[in-house]
Design an enzyme around this catalytic site. Sequence first.
Site, PDB file in Angstrom:
ATOM      1  N   GLU A  45      -7.074  74.092  95.054  1.00 35.07           N
ATOM      2  CA  GLU A  45      -6.983  73.748  93.629  1.00 35.07           C
ATOM      3  C   GLU A  45      -6.321  72.392  93.463  1.00 35.07           C
ATOM      4  O   GLU A  45      -5.335  72.124  94.175  1.00 35.07           O
ATOM      5  CB  GLU A  45      -6.190  74.828  92.874  1.00 35.07           C
ATOM      6  CG  GLU A  45      -6.902  76.168  92.892  1.00 35.07           C
ATOM      7  CD  GLU A  45      -6.170  77.265  92.110  1.00 35.07           C
ATOM      8  OE1 GLU A  45      -5.195  76.945  91.402  1.00 35.07           O
ATOM      9  OE2 GLU A  45      -6.586  78.422  92.215  1.00 35.07           O
ATOM     10  N   ARG A  77      -5.437  85.176  93.425  1.00 34.36           N
ATOM     11  CA  ARG A  77      -5.263  83.890  94.113  1.00 34.36           C
ATOM     12  C   ARG A  77      -6.555  83.622  94.886  1.00 34.36           C
ATOM     13  O   ARG A  77      -7.151  84.554  95.465  1.00 34.36           O
ATOM     14  CB  ARG A  77      -4.096  83.940  95.087  1.00 34.36           C
ATOM     15  CG  ARG A  77      -2.729  83.801  94.426  1.00 34.36           C
ATOM     16  CD  ARG A  77      -2.471  82.394  93.860  1.00 34.36           C
ATOM     17  NE  ARG A  77      -1.150  82.247  93.274  1.00 34.36           N
ATOM     18  CZ  ARG A  77      -0.852  82.439  91.989  1.00 34.36           C
ATOM     19  NH1 ARG A  77      -1.789  82.798  91.124  1.00 34.36           N
ATOM     20  NH2 ARG A  77       0.388  82.260  91.548  1.00 34.36           N
ATOM     21  N   HIS A 126      -7.919  77.620  86.645  1.00 35.56           N
ATOM     22  CA  HIS A 126      -6.665  78.384  86.750  1.00 35.56           C
ATOM     23  C   HIS A 126      -5.958  78.448  85.381  1.00 35.56           C
ATOM     24  O   HIS A 126      -4.818  78.001  85.239  1.00 35.56           O
ATOM     25  CB  HIS A 126      -5.747  77.763  87.810  1.00 35.56           C
ATOM     26  CG  HIS A 126      -4.726  78.725  88.349  1.00 35.56           C
ATOM     27  ND1 HIS A 126      -4.312  78.750  89.655  1.00 35.56           N
ATOM     28  CD2 HIS A 126      -4.003  79.708  87.728  1.00 35.56           C
ATOM     29  CE1 HIS A 126      -3.395  79.677  89.832  1.00 35.56           C
ATOM     30  NE2 HIS A 126      -3.191  80.287  88.668  1.00 35.56           N
TER      31      HIS A 126
HETATM   32  N1  LIG Z   1      -4.989  83.266  87.363  1.00 34.87           N
HETATM   33  C1  LIG Z   1      -3.754  83.131  86.886  1.00 34.87           C
HETATM   34  O1  LIG Z   1      -3.469  82.209  86.109  1.00 34.87           O
HETATM   35  C2  LIG Z   1      -2.717  84.108  87.238  1.00 34.87           C
HETATM   36  C3  LIG Z   1      -2.745  84.758  88.451  1.00 34.87           C
HETATM   37  N2  LIG Z   1      -1.789  85.690  88.765  1.00 34.87           N
HETATM   38  C4  LIG Z   1      -1.870  86.365  90.041  1.00 34.87           C
HETATM   39  O2  LIG Z   1      -1.934  87.759  89.805  1.00 34.87           O
HETATM   40  C5  LIG Z   1      -1.092  88.412  90.741  1.00 34.87           C
HETATM   41  C6  LIG Z   1      -0.724  89.789  90.242  1.00 34.87           C
HETATM   42  O3  LIG Z   1       0.194  89.709  89.176  1.00 34.87           O
HETATM   43  P1  LIG Z   1       0.882  91.055  88.604  1.00 34.87           P
HETATM   44  O4  LIG Z   1      -0.149  92.024  88.180  1.00 34.87           O
HETATM   45  O5  LIG Z   1       1.903  90.620  87.634  1.00 34.87           O
HETATM   46  O6  LIG Z   1       1.580  91.559  89.947  1.00 34.87           O
HETATM   47  P2  LIG Z   1       2.013  93.040  90.352  1.00 34.87           P
HETATM   48  O7  LIG Z   1       2.983  92.865  91.453  1.00 34.87           O
HETATM   49  O8  LIG Z   1       2.422  93.792  89.137  1.00 34.87           O
HETATM   50  O9  LIG Z   1       0.666  93.694  90.896  1.00 34.87           O
HETATM   51  C7  LIG Z   1       0.117  93.399  92.140  1.00 34.87           C
HETATM   52  C8  LIG Z   1      -0.795  94.522  92.560  1.00 34.87           C
HETATM   53  O10 LIG Z   1      -1.395  94.146  93.807  1.00 34.87           O
HETATM   54  C9  LIG Z   1      -1.308  95.257  94.685  1.00 34.87           C
HETATM   55  N3  LIG Z   1      -1.292  94.855  96.086  1.00 34.87           N
HETATM   56  C10 LIG Z   1      -0.442  93.997  96.696  1.00 34.87           C
HETATM   57  N4  LIG Z   1      -0.741  93.910  98.003  1.00 34.87           N
HETATM   58  C11 LIG Z   1      -1.786  94.745  98.214  1.00 34.87           C
HETATM   59  C12 LIG Z   1      -2.534  95.093  99.346  1.00 34.87           C
HETATM   60  N5  LIG Z   1      -2.282  94.568 100.551  1.00 34.87           N
HETATM   61  N6  LIG Z   1      -3.550  95.978  99.196  1.00 34.87           N
HETATM   62  C13 LIG Z   1      -3.827  96.528  97.993  1.00 34.87           C
HETATM   63  N7  LIG Z   1      -3.144  96.225  96.860  1.00 34.87           N
HETATM   64  C14 LIG Z   1      -2.131  95.352  96.993  1.00 34.87           C
HETATM   65  C15 LIG Z   1      -0.021  95.949  94.314  1.00 34.87           C
HETATM   66  O11 LIG Z   1      -0.117  97.255  94.836  1.00 34.87           O
HETATM   67  P3  LIG Z   1       1.015  98.391  94.645  1.00 34.87           P
HETATM   68  O12 LIG Z   1       1.049  98.610  93.170  1.00 34.87           O
HETATM   69  O13 LIG Z   1       0.485  99.552  95.366  1.00 34.87           O
HETATM   70  O14 LIG Z   1       2.281  97.802  95.163  1.00 34.87           O
HETATM   71  C16 LIG Z   1      -0.066  95.847  92.811  1.00 34.87           C
HETATM   72  O15 LIG Z   1      -0.817  96.898  92.271  1.00 34.87           O
HETATM   73  C17 LIG Z   1       0.065  87.426  90.912  1.00 34.87           C
HETATM   74  O16 LIG Z   1       0.766  87.636  92.122  1.00 34.87           O
HETATM   75  C18 LIG Z   1      -0.638  86.101  90.899  1.00 34.87           C
HETATM   76  O17 LIG Z   1      -1.051  85.747  92.212  1.00 34.87           O
HETATM   77  C19 LIG Z   1      -0.789  85.967  87.895  1.00 34.87           C
HETATM   78  C20 LIG Z   1      -0.704  85.336  86.696  1.00 34.87           C
HETATM   79  C21 LIG Z   1      -1.633  84.327  86.284  1.00 34.87           C
HETATM   80  O1  LIG Z   2      -0.999  81.834  88.555  1.00 35.70           O
HETATM   81  C1  LIG Z   2      -0.085  81.929  87.797  1.00 35.70           C
HETATM   82  C2  LIG Z   2       1.074  82.709  88.011  1.00 35.70           C
HETATM   83  O2  LIG Z   2       1.876  82.836  87.056  1.00 35.70           O
HETATM   84  O3  LIG Z   2       1.259  83.225  89.127  1.00 35.70           O
END
Ligand SMILES: NC(=O)C1=CN([C@@H]2O[C@H](COP(=O)(O)OP(=O)(O)OC[C@H]3O[C@@H](n4cnc5c(N)ncnc54)[C@H](OP(=O)(O)O)[C@@H]3O)[C@@H](O)[C@H]2O)C=CC1
Ligand SMILES: O=CC(=O)O
EC number: 1.1.1.79
Length: 324
Positions: free
Chosen positions: A266, A237, A285
């Site tokens: 955005e 994000r 995005h």
């Molecule tokens: N550009 C785009 O179009 C898209 C963007 N996204 C973004 O990607 C993000 C991640 O998606 P996804 O991988 O499915 O989510 P997950 O919940 O599977 O992964 C999130 C990761 O972030 C880590 N995390 C969260 N908070 C912290 C913190 N304070 N410090 C360190 N690490 C942290 C988590 O750690 P831990 O494993 O230790 O809990 C986890 O490893 C979504 O929330 C969204 O915002 C998603 C889809 C599309």
């Molecule tokens: O940014 C996209 C999402 O699925 O989150």
Amino acid sequence: MKPEVLLYKSLPDDLRARLDEHFTVTAINGLSPETIAEHAEALARAEGMIGSSSTVDQALLEKMPKLRAASTISVGYDNFDVEALNQRGIVLMHTPTVLTETVADTMMALVLSSARRVVEVAERVKAGEWRRSIGPDWFGIDVHHKKMGILGMGRIGLALAQRAHHGFGMPILYNARKHHEEAESRFNAQYCDLDTLLRESDFLCISLPLTEQTHHMIGREQLAKMKPSAILINAGRGPVVDEQALIAALKDKTIHAAGLDVFEQEPLPVDSELLTLPNVVALPHIGSATHETRYGMARDAVDNLIAALAGKVEKNCVNPQVLR
Ligand SMILES: NC(=O)C1=CN([C@@H]2O[C@H](COP(=O)(O)OP(=O)(O)OC[C@H]3O[C@@H](n4cnc5c(N)ncnc54)[C@H](OP(=O)(O)O)[C@@H]3O)[C@@H](O)[C@H]2O)C=CC1
Ligand SMILES: O=CC(=O)O
């Protein structure tokens, strides 16, 4: 009688028909002050809502006294006031998993295009600048075997690690709140603290959600710790990175380049300084934006709403505690 739901994003015809089979649907053109006022009665009657991107806060929830379930066509849910939903016992559903591989592809595209300057040199070809064999001013930097640092080793981070490790022979460093056994055993990924990740990564790839803890997690101080040759990729994000600090770091060459799919605002304002920098690849995005994946997300979101309003939630729930 079928429950009433509010649809604030258009759906493919077959999915709209599926929604209509289960619910009485009021479709509105996004959630804006105008549409909210215009459809106040439908909001007041709605037991469910489905859509994406718009802010769902306390003020909106007050206009929806019957709401029992919200289904977002996204994995990220930072646009929802989850605390307010929890207080009302409203279930929030999202679409993880279906988009993971596509977003990891997008991140790899950003890695490659920013390192090899794909967008910049392609524009130069179109501008008629390729008149002789190219010289070093068109060269990029290697991707393969460079060190990839992944900030956020969740679903998307893991899929990115797979591509980088198996496809490009890249050693993987990562930081998250906890260790990820699967990343360590499958990709030999090494857990490290944020400072080490910043100092050692050739590519710092951010796949974090936006939360109070991750807001501006990467600012001036963190960028200063990165290698001058490093490239920052953000597909989590926008507000995870302090954009003004990033612009300064790209201008004064604190870091080499950035590949960005997400921004603090955005759509990215057309007068953003980011758009003037040759060492920036900026995408609108598009992380999950393929026909197949966007269809899959919409399908899952419809199924999620059907399950939630039938009291049959088995997966994809952000706040399962409200079900108890
Ligand atoms: N550009 C785009 O179009 C898209 C963007 N996204 C973004 O990607 C993000 C991640 O998606 P996804 O991988 O499915 O989510 P997950 O919940 O599977 O992964 C999130 C990761 O972030 C880590 N995390 C969260 N908070 C912290 C913190 N304070 N410090 C360190 N690490 C942290 C988590 O750690 P831990 O494993 O230790 O809990 C986890 O490893 C979504 O929330 C969204 O915002 C998603 C889809 C599309
Ligand atoms: O940014 C996209 C999402 O699925 O989150």
